[in-house]
Design an enzyme around this catalytic site. Sequence first.
Site, PDB file in Angstrom:
ATOM      1  N   HIS A 255     -40.621 -32.808  37.600  1.00 37.72           N
ATOM      2  CA  HIS A 255     -39.308 -32.188  37.864  1.00 37.72           C
ATOM      3  C   HIS A 255     -38.614 -31.834  36.536  1.00 37.72           C
ATOM      4  O   HIS A 255     -38.194 -30.687  36.332  1.00 37.72           O
ATOM      5  CB  HIS A 255     -38.476 -33.190  38.676  1.00 37.72           C
ATOM      6  CG  HIS A 255     -37.093 -32.736  39.014  1.00 37.72           C
ATOM      7  ND1 HIS A 255     -36.726 -32.308  40.271  1.00 37.72           N
ATOM      8  CD2 HIS A 255     -35.967 -32.648  38.257  1.00 37.72           C
ATOM      9  CE1 HIS A 255     -35.438 -31.961  40.268  1.00 37.72           C
ATOM     10  NE2 HIS A 255     -34.950 -32.174  39.062  1.00 37.72           N
ATOM     11  N   GLU A 256     -38.535 -32.775  35.647  1.00 41.36           N
ATOM     12  CA  GLU A 256     -37.854 -32.515  34.368  1.00 41.36           C
ATOM     13  C   GLU A 256     -38.620 -31.487  33.540  1.00 41.36           C
ATOM     14  O   GLU A 256     -38.025 -30.663  32.846  1.00 41.36           O
ATOM     15  CB  GLU A 256     -37.663 -33.819  33.583  1.00 41.36           C
ATOM     16  CG  GLU A 256     -36.819 -34.874  34.307  1.00 41.36           C
ATOM     17  CD  GLU A 256     -35.461 -34.374  34.786  1.00 41.36           C
ATOM     18  OE1 GLU A 256     -34.901 -33.463  34.148  1.00 41.36           O
ATOM     19  OE2 GLU A 256     -34.965 -34.889  35.815  1.00 41.36           O
ATOM     20  N   HIS A 259     -37.395 -28.039  34.406  1.00 38.71           N
ATOM     21  CA  HIS A 259     -36.145 -27.667  33.719  1.00 38.71           C
ATOM     22  C   HIS A 259     -36.442 -27.261  32.269  1.00 38.71           C
ATOM     23  O   HIS A 259     -35.935 -26.268  31.764  1.00 38.71           O
ATOM     24  CB  HIS A 259     -35.195 -28.873  33.678  1.00 38.71           C
ATOM     25  CG  HIS A 259     -34.484 -29.160  34.976  1.00 38.71           C
ATOM     26  ND1 HIS A 259     -33.680 -28.238  35.599  1.00 38.71           N
ATOM     27  CD2 HIS A 259     -34.422 -30.286  35.737  1.00 38.71           C
ATOM     28  CE1 HIS A 259     -33.157 -28.777  36.703  1.00 38.71           C
ATOM     29  NE2 HIS A 259     -33.598 -30.020  36.813  1.00 38.71           N
ATOM     30  N   GLU A 285     -32.493 -25.630  39.092  1.00 38.54           N
ATOM     31  CA  GLU A 285     -33.053 -26.609  40.027  1.00 38.54           C
ATOM     32  C   GLU A 285     -34.295 -26.037  40.715  1.00 38.54           C
ATOM     33  O   GLU A 285     -35.215 -26.785  41.055  1.00 38.54           O
ATOM     34  CB  GLU A 285     -31.981 -27.013  41.044  1.00 38.54           C
ATOM     35  CG  GLU A 285     -32.314 -28.234  41.866  1.00 38.54           C
ATOM     36  CD  GLU A 285     -32.356 -29.538  41.071  1.00 38.54           C
ATOM     37  OE1 GLU A 285     -31.930 -29.568  39.885  1.00 38.54           O
ATOM     38  OE2 GLU A 285     -32.845 -30.539  41.631  1.00 38.54           O
TER      39      GLU A 285
END
Lengths: 483, 483
Positions: A255-256, A259, A285
């Site tokens: 997830h990170e 970003h 997101e």
Amino acid sequence: MDALQELRRRTGELADLSGIEMLLGWDQLVMMPHEGAGARAHHMSTLARVRHERARAEELGALLEQLDGAELGPVEADIVRLARRDYARARRVPEELAGEMASASAEGQEVWQAARAQDDFAAFAPALERNVRLAREYGRCVAEEGESTYDALLADYDFGLRAQELRELFGALAGELPALVEAAEERTPRRTLEVPVGAQRAAVSGTLARLGVDGDGWRVDVSAHPFTAWMGTGDTRVTTRYNDGGVESLLSSLHEYGHALYERQVDPALARTNIGHGTSMSVHESQSKLWENHVARDRAFAQVLAGELAKGGFQVGPEELHGTLVGVQATLVRVSADALTYPLHIIARFELEHALIEGELAVGDLPGAWAEQMRRLLGLEVPSDALGCLQDVHWSAGSFGYFPSYALGVLIAAQLWETLSAELGSQEEALGRGEVEPIKRWLAENVHRYGRRLDTRELVEQATGAPLSVEPFLRYVAPLAGG
Amino acid sequence: MDALQELRRRTGELADLSGIEMLLGWDQLVMMPHEGAGARAHHMSTLARVRHERARAEELGALLEQLDGAELGPVEADIVRLARRDYARARRVPEELAGEMASASAEGQEVWQAARAQDDFAAFAPALERNVRLAREYGRCVAEEGESTYDALLADYDFGLRAQELRELFGALAGELPALVEAAEERTPRRTLEVPVGAQRAAVSGTLARLGVDGDGWRVDVSAHPFTAWMGTGDTRVTTRYNDGGVESLLSSLHEYGHALYERQVDPALARTNIGHGTSMSVHESQSKLWENHVARDRAFAQVLAGELAKGGFQVGPEELHGTLVGVQATLVRVSADALTYPLHIIARFELEHALIEGELAVGDLPGAWAEQMRRLLGLEVPSDALGCLQDVHWSAGSFGYFPSYALGVLIAAQLWETLSAELGSQEEALGRGEVEPIKRWLAENVHRYGRRLDTRELVEQATGAPLSVEPFLRYVAPLAGG
């Protein structure tokens, strides 16, 4: 053109100050000894004041006037267009209001932490009242013609979207998801896997290395809550956390990574300008959710993850690992929710904060309204406010209009993934080998490189050829429910 | 009093900006991925510009005028006095000159690194010419009545000292030390001790913990060159480095501890003011040298260090360890010089930079003059400029007037240590047990708490009851030469 040069110099300075703020925040959560907290709060507030002063400096307004009607290339035109937008918003906020919001945010978070620890909503209510009142005042200051107060707040996170559109999208989701959740809890139940921390670390580090994370331009650290910070070109830092057991670290590190990759793949020509970063919270997101939902939770990619866990000394079959990564169960807590129930948590918050801001819900009625939402959307009873409306930091910090981006990100991720898969062909085989270069290149070309040049709606439509819709996400989750 | 409040607010902001600069510097050397260097240079330069603008803001001058003749308490009076001094100096420097110095410093360091790597003084000479020219121009801008250009530069590091005093002190040292070095090379020769890195780490960490370094308010990290950063109250960070073999890490970690302790023991009432940090470079260096020369190199304290090394798995007798820590040998390199020869390296540099600034030495003649100094002071022939006048970064960065503080620090440390020992009694027994609380308290009371309220000369005279002198240092080193 002197005015343009000077504008670029000034927006470059503002970009530097934002990068420094990122570093202060990262350091505070990852490196700072805790007794430094008081000094750091002063640093942050001084830097925010300096940045705010420079963002609303009259000299900036004068430059923008000089640039009225100037002949500009396409990049310069966007630099000027966004500078006008940002300047106009900054000028509409009285300095006293900005100051009061900053201190209400800091104090609100302190009060909230204590109230949550003691499950005492009444102790938090006055701080929340104050934040709601200030947010409404702020929204009225910055609202454009035809915007509701909530629309105006939303524009800080997702410029150009309206509450009415969100109600329609989220209404459609809220109509479909509860039945899917019920079916998926049967067919794809949540299960646990006890993975030692050492194996998690090895797998996170090995997987990120496969995706291109190296020590030359990245850091990977540990913090209480995973997050990503981008200081500037060539300096991207993600964090994760390792719970005893579980595979959350695998999901959160991908997830990170999403970003981080977004910021790293913005067109280098936009570096140190006012348009050289991600365009909105929801598109940001979408990038994290794309790597979390569509890569980390991919059936074939589970082979790669299982292989990396094995290098760390933990043996698990890809099928079992995949089942653990996608299992569904309605629970009360947003941050640990699965891919299917997650948007329902967000819809509940959006409806409640919209009602708070538009004056349709009193702060005192929030706990009851929260319980009602959980019952309606997730079929759960809320046993305490700590597990209910006190669980998130956002409102205590005065952030209203932020929550929707979490659900929008999920929708946009699914829509982008469908387009990517249609254009490049199915990625299953490549993901089984851990091959992600085509995905990175497609995202760079269709999403990342634009920075802020396209707002959320334009970006999604240009990248996917269709307006934002719930259908791709519903198709993505259907198999979980046996569809 | 409104003007005083506003002055404190503004100096508080400047203190915050300095703390942030410290953090950027620390992060760059300890944490930053190297590809972030370009972005970091922009961050640093923007922040320096913001700070410079605010330090010379006309509003600050107006406040100081309003405070003319105001009735102030003693702390406030010092805040205003030092604010006047800093403001006057900042106003005397034209913005263009400040900008040119900043870029000459950055470019000079780059040119120097390449020139040193290739042992090519001619490649460095033009950058050095430029730095000398700018420093002279700067010195003439800020010089007070009766100050030489060099005096004016010195004031940035050690306000109130004059070149003439340094010539006298250093002349006395230069007369005594060479003979002592010769005797000490016989009697206390340099020897080596091969200490594995793991044992060094354990000993550094165990020793610092005994001195009060804990994770709540400190960090201890590794960097290419040891240094100390203080971000603000409760956030002090020292670094060290671990060479394969050797005990340099023990000396350097106590050295950095001394810098850190100084900042930590400034009167808390001065925090976030313009007078809440160390008063000068030489007093700062006296604090690091006190812990390096008078604690780490103490005969009894060697028992503690040997004990900590033993916990890390390395056995050495305290006498042997002590002999290694104090051994003397004239060498060409300042940073690895022993306690006795170190001041000679500084005296050489002081005389050369003084002559450069006062126009008595041409840049082109520097290598020859350097060789002559090394011959005269250390009895050594210089085989290359890389081991000669290209070894230090300072001049390449435009820092002239900084070097003397290294030797002054050594002198002040010895003078403070004699007074401390006279007032508290010999510390030998306590140091043998690792007991340093009385030393810390004495330093807090007599040196640290004042922050910038006393300048170097006043501080030394008040703490020791005598003017700055070379005698205590000569008494400290005499035993090395059998005296």
